[in-house]
Design an enzyme around this catalytic site. Structure first.
Site, PDB file in Angstrom:
ATOM      1  N   LYS A 100       0.732  -7.700   0.864  1.00 11.02           N
ATOM      2  CA  LYS A 100       0.410  -7.585  -0.569  1.00 11.02           C
ATOM      3  C   LYS A 100      -0.896  -8.310  -0.880  1.00 11.02           C
ATOM      4  O   LYS A 100      -1.709  -7.822  -1.675  1.00 11.02           O
ATOM      5  CB  LYS A 100       1.530  -8.184  -1.439  1.00 11.02           C
ATOM      6  CG  LYS A 100       2.837  -7.461  -1.327  1.00 11.02           C
ATOM      7  CD  LYS A 100       2.803  -6.107  -1.999  1.00 11.02           C
ATOM      8  CE  LYS A 100       4.121  -5.404  -1.770  1.00 11.02           C
ATOM      9  NZ  LYS A 100       4.106  -4.003  -2.058  1.00 11.02           N
TER      10      LYS A 100
ATOM     11  N   LYS B 237       5.290   3.303   7.899  1.00 12.70           N
ATOM     12  CA  LYS B 237       6.649   3.756   7.579  1.00 12.70           C
ATOM     13  C   LYS B 237       6.664   4.700   6.372  1.00 12.70           C
ATOM     14  O   LYS B 237       5.728   4.713   5.570  1.00 12.70           O
ATOM     15  CB  LYS B 237       7.537   2.549   7.281  1.00 12.70           C
ATOM     16  CG  LYS B 237       7.149   1.785   6.029  1.00 12.70           C
ATOM     17  CD  LYS B 237       8.208   0.749   5.655  1.00 12.70           C
ATOM     18  CE  LYS B 237       7.795   0.036   4.378  1.00 12.70           C
ATOM     19  NZ  LYS B 237       8.798  -0.816   3.801  1.00 12.70           N
TER      20      LYS B 237
ATOM     21  N   LYS C 189       7.144   5.157  -0.701  1.00 12.09           N
ATOM     22  CA  LYS C 189       7.112   5.933  -1.934  1.00 12.09           C
ATOM     23  C   LYS C 189       5.727   6.411  -2.324  1.00 12.09           C
ATOM     24  O   LYS C 189       5.563   7.076  -3.330  1.00 12.09           O
ATOM     25  CB  LYS C 189       7.741   5.108  -3.056  1.00 12.09           C
ATOM     26  CG  LYS C 189       9.254   5.116  -2.886  1.00 12.09           C
ATOM     27  CD  LYS C 189       9.970   3.983  -3.532  1.00 12.09           C
ATOM     28  CE  LYS C 189      11.448   4.070  -3.155  1.00 12.09           C
ATOM     29  NZ  LYS C 189      12.110   2.813  -3.147  1.00 12.09           N
TER      30      LYS C 189
END
Ligand code: TYM
Length: 329
Positions: free
Chosen positions: A111, A194, A197
């Site tokens: 992040k 991976k 969304k």
């Protein structure tokens, strides 16, 4: 009987990664254990959903849980923000979580790299809130995909630290619920990493046939093998991995052979993959949409779930407060 807890963040709909990483075994888990299934809506606030999106996403995940066959009579199915004992345990655990160890987690470092202008404290203490979710029911097992392995390790660390600090044997150390298999990482369609969304990377369980075809046909590939048995690049390996989850073994072998002989046509492989994903997703989608329309049922389930979850959570918190030393005069 062991206590099992499963959490999914309410940031949109469930995708194939959630399904194969965690959800696939829900029914079996539900039959064999004392299960808690919850929707992590506090966790979703790190990405600032609008009030409408927040509510809608919680509703979707609840409908998706039920569409998977979860039974509100057998398990506690609840929304995180309906259980105020969780944030209280989070506060208490935060006192024994060190900034250094939180800063070193892979997801936090990611992040910091990807959104340097919004490194909020919620992101830093994300694993502590997750530990509170798990420990509030003294859970023994947590079904997770590979991506959550480190967060689960942190939960173990906080459980151990609490026990050690107060010289008690109170919290079990939660283990991954992996049914004897390796933890799964379902790859995305964008060539690397991976399934998640982000747009174009994931197939959602509510996607319609057309958008599934579109997403799969746009999946990243390479320029194709140039000599027999050449190594498989990451984007192609990812397509094979997804194929091995939704297609028949014969289909996977057919395209693997084609690849090995340099005869593969990625367009054909993608067409087949799209159809197999559609066959897999369509019946699930219908169930989800059905349940999502039934607001009254969803409300009842959430109420019933919150009641069950709070019964267990308030007992834990009572014990924890006593262990820590909060006493009445
Ligand atoms: P979330 O919502 O991202 O994912 C929910 C579950 O799906 C698994 N998963 C995957 N598994 C394999 N491959 C993938 N591509 C993939 N993507 C997701 C995750 O491992 C997870 O099991 N922080 C959690 C939510 C959470 C939680 C908890 C989970 C909050 N508190 C307590 C367990 C226990 C999360 O964001 O998962």
């Amino acid at each position: 009987m062991e206590t099992v807890l499963s959490g999914i963040r309410s940031t949109g709909n469930l995708h194939l990664g959630n399904y194969f990483g965690a959800v696939k075994n829900f029914i079996k888990m539900q039959e064999e254990n004392n299960c808690y299934f919850f929707i992590a809506d506090y966790h979703s606030l790190t990405t600032y959903p609008t009030p409408e999106d927040l509510h809608n996403s919680v509703k979707s995940v609840l409908a998706e849980y039920l569409a998977m066959g979860l039974d509100p009579e057998k398990s506690a199915i609840y929304v995180q923000s309906d259980v105020p004992e969780i944030p209280e345990l989070y506060l208490l655990l935060n006192m024994n979580a060190y900034v250094g160890e939180l800063e070193r987690t892979t997801s936090f470092k990611d992040k910091v790299r990807t959104q340097p202008n919004n490194v909020n404290a919620g992101l830093l203490t994300y694993p502590v809130l997750m530990a509170a979710d798990i420990l509030i029911h003294k859970s023994h097992k947590v079904p997770v995909g590979k991506d959550q392995e480190q967060n689960l390790e942190m939960a173990r660390k906080f459980a151990k630290r609490f026990n050690h600090m107060y010289k008690v044997d109170y919290f079990p150390e939660p283990q991954p619920y992996n049914f004897g298999e390796d933890l799964v990482k379902v790859p995305g369609l964008d060539g690397t990493g991976k399934m998640g969304k982000t747009a174009g990377n994931g197939i959602f369980l509510v996607d319609d046939d057309k958008s599934i075809r579109k997403k799969v046909m746009r999946a990243v590939t390479d320029s194709g093998p140039t000599e027999p048995n050449s190594p498989v690049s990451e984007p192609i390996q990812n397509l094979f991995t997804i194929m091995s989850l939704v297609s028949a073994p014969d289909t996977v072998n057919f395209f693997k052979e084609k690849y090995a002989n340099c005869e593969i046509r990625y367009g054909d492989m993608k067409k087949q993959l799209a159809e197999d994903i559609i066959n897999f997703v369509a019946p699930i989608r219908e169930k989800i949409l059905d349940i999502k329309n039934n607001n009254e049922y969803l409300r009842k389930v959430a109420e019933q779930g919150a009641e069950k979850a709070r019964a267990s959570a308030s007992q834990t918190l009572k014990d924890v407060r006593k262990i820590i030393g909060f006493r009445k005069f």
